[in-house]
Design a protein around this motif. Structure first.
Motif, PDB file in Angstrom:
ATOM      1  N   GLY A 143      28.523  25.877  22.566  1.00 16.62           N
ATOM      2  CA  GLY A 143      28.902  27.230  22.167  1.00 16.62           C
ATOM      3  C   GLY A 143      29.719  27.309  20.896  1.00 16.62           C
ATOM      4  O   GLY A 143      29.897  26.333  20.166  1.00 16.62           O
ATOM      5  N   ARG A 144      30.254  28.492  20.675  1.00 17.76           N
ATOM      6  CA  ARG A 144      30.967  28.823  19.445  1.00 17.76           C
ATOM      7  C   ARG A 144      32.067  27.838  19.087  1.00 17.76           C
ATOM      8  O   ARG A 144      32.218  27.440  17.943  1.00 17.76           O
ATOM      9  CB  ARG A 144      31.564  30.233  19.561  1.00 17.76           C
ATOM     10  CG  ARG A 144      32.325  30.670  18.320  1.00 17.76           C
ATOM     11  CD  ARG A 144      33.134  31.951  18.578  1.00 17.76           C
ATOM     12  NE  ARG A 144      33.720  32.465  17.353  1.00 17.76           N
ATOM     13  CZ  ARG A 144      34.853  32.018  16.812  1.00 17.76           C
ATOM     14  NH1 ARG A 144      35.520  31.028  17.366  1.00 17.76           N
ATOM     15  NH2 ARG A 144      35.313  32.571  15.703  1.00 17.76           N
ATOM     16  N   ASN A 145      32.876  27.450  20.037  1.00 17.17           N
ATOM     17  CA  ASN A 145      34.042  26.629  19.730  1.00 17.17           C
ATOM     18  C   ASN A 145      33.847  25.143  20.007  1.00 17.17           C
ATOM     19  O   ASN A 145      34.819  24.405  20.152  1.00 17.17           O
ATOM     20  CB  ASN A 145      35.280  27.154  20.461  1.00 17.17           C
ATOM     21  CG  ASN A 145      35.830  28.393  19.777  1.00 17.17           C
ATOM     22  OD1 ASN A 145      35.664  28.578  18.578  1.00 17.17           O
ATOM     23  ND2 ASN A 145      36.476  29.243  20.536  1.00 17.17           N
ATOM     24  N   ILE A 195      34.262  25.622  13.657  1.00 19.36           N
ATOM     25  CA  ILE A 195      34.830  26.842  13.091  1.00 19.36           C
ATOM     26  C   ILE A 195      36.297  26.558  12.749  1.00 19.36           C
ATOM     27  O   ILE A 195      37.016  25.936  13.537  1.00 19.36           O
ATOM     28  CB  ILE A 195      34.692  28.005  14.093  1.00 19.36           C
ATOM     29  CG1 ILE A 195      33.200  28.316  14.291  1.00 19.36           C
ATOM     30  CG2 ILE A 195      35.450  29.236  13.623  1.00 19.36           C
ATOM     31  CD1 ILE A 195      32.913  29.348  15.353  1.00 19.36           C
ATOM     32  N   GLY A 201      38.790  29.023  15.660  1.00 22.88           N
ATOM     33  CA  GLY A 201      37.968  27.897  16.091  1.00 22.88           C
ATOM     34  C   GLY A 201      38.832  26.668  16.279  1.00 22.88           C
ATOM     35  O   GLY A 201      40.046  26.702  16.070  1.00 22.88           O
TER      36      GLY A 201
END
Length: 147
Positions: free
Chosen positions: A15-17, A33, A39
């Motif tokens: 995922g994003r992080n 990030i 992040g």
């Protein structure tokens, strides 16, 4: 003229992080990030890589143009800055500011003007500057000195 192809292999585990990795030629690094954007801030990130691409393209182009113009330098260094804005949760890469410091072996008013023109032309000639034109403002703040 031949076309040049560059390839990049990316690995993103989730995922994003999460933290991923990229490899492209001599570039091998972790990516995530940045902390400034909530992040993990591990490795590099697209914002730093775009700044790095713009800065390296500009300074190499500038050095080549100075050399072709027979301008002798004692040193050529640069500090570059990127400004990213966030409005309503949307990040926008607004501008890049290059601050080249050109130290000439000798100077005159005519040479100073010539080097100033070369510094400006290098920005518009650089391949990365051309690629982001119309989307990211690129500013120059050159300093030209004599040793």
């Amino acid at each position: 003229m031949a076309k040049h192809h560059f390839h990049l292999q990316a690995n993103w585990p989730g995922g994003r992080n999460d933290v991923g990795s990229i490899e492209s030629g001599q570039l091998r690094t972790t990516i995530s990030i940045p902390k400034e954007m909530d992040g993990p801030g591990i490795g590099t990130n697209p914002d730093e890589m775009l700044l790095g691409a713009a800065a390296t393209c500009y300074i190499i182009t500038l050095a080549a143009m100075l050399e072709r113009s027979n301008v002798k330098t004692s040193s050529l260094t640069m500090n570059s800055e990127a400004i990213v804005d966030v409005k309503n949760g949307v990040f926008t890469y607004e501008q890049i500011i290059h601050r080249p410091h050109i130290v000439l072996k000798d100077t005159s008013e005519q040479l100073y003007k010539k080097v100033t023109r070369i510094a400006e032309k290098a920005e518009s000639t650089c391949m990365i500057s051309k690629a982001v034109k119309g989307n990211v403002i690129i500013k120059l703040e050159p300093v030209i000195d004599m040793k």
